[in-house]
Design an enzyme around this catalytic site. Structure first.
Site, PDB file in Angstrom:
ATOM      1  N   GLU A   1      -3.199  -4.538  -0.859  1.00 33.54           N
ATOM      2  CA  GLU A   1      -3.262  -5.742  -0.013  1.00 33.54           C
ATOM      3  C   GLU A   1      -3.349  -5.403   1.476  1.00 33.54           C
ATOM      4  O   GLU A   1      -2.723  -6.039   2.319  1.00 33.54           O
ATOM      5  CB  GLU A   1      -2.088  -6.684  -0.311  1.00 33.54           C
ATOM      6  CG  GLU A   1      -2.211  -7.303  -1.696  1.00 33.54           C
ATOM      7  CD  GLU A   1      -1.284  -8.464  -1.928  1.00 33.54           C
ATOM      8  OE1 GLU A   1      -1.089  -9.270  -1.006  1.00 33.54           O
ATOM      9  OE2 GLU A   1      -0.752  -8.563  -3.045  1.00 33.54           O
TER      10      GLU A   1
ATOM     11  N   SER B   1      -1.826   0.534   5.537  1.00 28.69           N
ATOM     12  CA  SER B   1      -1.033   0.566   6.782  1.00 28.69           C
ATOM     13  C   SER B   1      -1.953   0.567   7.995  1.00 28.69           C
ATOM     14  O   SER B   1      -1.648  -0.057   9.022  1.00 28.69           O
ATOM     15  CB  SER B   1      -0.131   1.806   6.804  1.00 28.69           C
ATOM     16  OG  SER B   1       0.902   1.688   5.842  1.00 28.69           O
TER      17      SER B   1
END
Length: 391
Positions: A374, A377
């Site tokens: 999703e 980083s």
């Protein structure tokens, strides 16, 4: 939450509510009875334990955010974060699948479906009669979603879908999927449309199941579409709004991954504290050694900070306020904390931490997905920077 803290400027209360406490207690008991006995067996075999999710559905945990009128629990993001965190502290795989089902497929239909679509699909999803999938990512378009090659072309009252989606949670088992497909020009943010596609629709099938490092009991597989005809009534929202919808869905999805990260960190931290008190070296518990005690202090501090960021994002979501930056803060920081805390947990356990007989080895493997799924980083940092540097 784990501690009593001062209210912040956005007015959050850090006292765990009665609903949160009830959910936490319920999940701990559920985990002891239904997850822990077979957790490592599922992990080894990569079995997706559908029966566990049916039971979670009976408890109302597969429709946490769905209003009661559609068969859901009608809770807020605050309770949702608590539920994912508690599940994640037991098993990351189960928490990941529960979160993906709630936030992505169910969440997309809840946010953008018309009344007929909500009445048709939400009760089945909230009860876990049906398991949901959500298809955005493709083999060559992860973060770069606007270059997707999965296309839908209009033919009378139908859309014909062709292409493949990759890295899809419940890609084989899911009974219904929300699928994003290109209906306009390449790189046009208004050239992508969302469709609801039911399993069994001709031309729609699951593909390769991924053999993963961690989160192995959460099914990850391809969705394959070959001249798959979808009636126009299955379009979610307006034609061309799919990409914009997906970005809003992912804002909420980031909170769920932050909560999943919290759960993994919490499980690793609690296991480390228990082990440090019990493990004897040089005639005393290793918790007495400053090297170990300081590790635990750092782990706990970073967990608390990640928890604050996550509940801040959830609070803004509950209030209907924009929280793109805050959800990215939470997802980025909490996922990195999950990796760091679980890594330190393995170190505290020493040789035992490297074996499957102790719990931290699994937390260590599961944690890495949180920094990737999703939105990596790096993408979270991009989102944060863009929000901060806007005019």
């Amino acid at each position: 939450m784990s501690g009593q803290l001062l209210d912040s400027q956005i007015g959050m209360s850090f006292q765990m509510s009665e609903n949160q406490q009830m959910i936490a207690d319920m999940i701990r008991k559920f985990g002891k009875d239904h997850i822990l006995p077979k957790m490592m067996e599922w992990d080894e075999s990569q079995e997706f334990p559908v029966e566990v999710f049916k039971k979670l559905g009976e408890l109302g945990l597969m429709g946490v955010l769905v209003p009661t009128e559609y068969g859901g629990s009608g809770f807020s993001y605050t309770e949702y974060v608590t539920a994912i965190t508690e599940l994640g502290s037991i098993c990351g795989s189960i928490a990941l699948s529960m979160a993906a089902h709630n936030s992505l497929c169910t969440g997309h239909i809840l946010a953008f479906g018309n009344e007929e679509q909500k009445k048709k699909y939400l009760p089945k999803l909230a009860s876990a009669e049906w398991i949901g999938a959500w298809g955005l990512t493709e083999a060559n378009t992860g973060s770069d979603a606007m270059r997707m090659k999965c296309v839908a072309k209009k033919e009378g009252d139908y859309w014909v879908l062709n292409g493949t989606k990759n890295w899809i949670t419940h890609g084989i088992t899911g009974n219904v999927a929300v699928v994003l497909a290109r209906t306009g020009e390449l790189l046009d943010s208004h050239g992508i449309t969302a469709f609801i596609v039911e399993r069994g629709t001709p031309g729609f099938k699951g593909g390769k199941k991924e053999n993963k490092l961690g989160m192995r009991a959460s099914e990850t597989a391809e969705l394959i579409f070959e001249d798959c005809k979808i009636h126009k009534s299955q379009v979610l929202g307006n034609i061309g709004d799919g990409f914009v919808q997906a970005m809003k869905v992912l804002d909420g999805g980031r909170i769920s991954i932050a909560a999943l990260s919290l759960g993994i960190a919490k499980g690793a931290l609690n296991a480390s504290i228990k082990y440090a008190k019990e493990r004897q070296q040089f005639g005393q518990p290793i918790a007495n050694f400053q090297a170990i005690a300081f590790k635990i202090a750092d782990m706990a501090t970073e967990y608390e900070a990640a928890e604050l960021l996550t509940f801040q994002a959830a609070d803004l979501k509950n209030k209907g306020k924009k929280m793109t930056k805050e959800s990215a803060f939470a997802k980025y920081y909490a996922s990195e904390v999950a990796v760091k805390v679980s890594t330190e947990a393995v170190q505290i356990f020493g040789g035992y931490g490297y074996t499957k007989d102790f719990p931290v080895e699994k937390f260590y493997r599961d944690s890495k997905l949180c920094t990737i799924g999703e939105g990596t980083s790096e993408i979270q940092k991009l989102v944060i920077a863009r929000e901060l540097l806007k005019d």
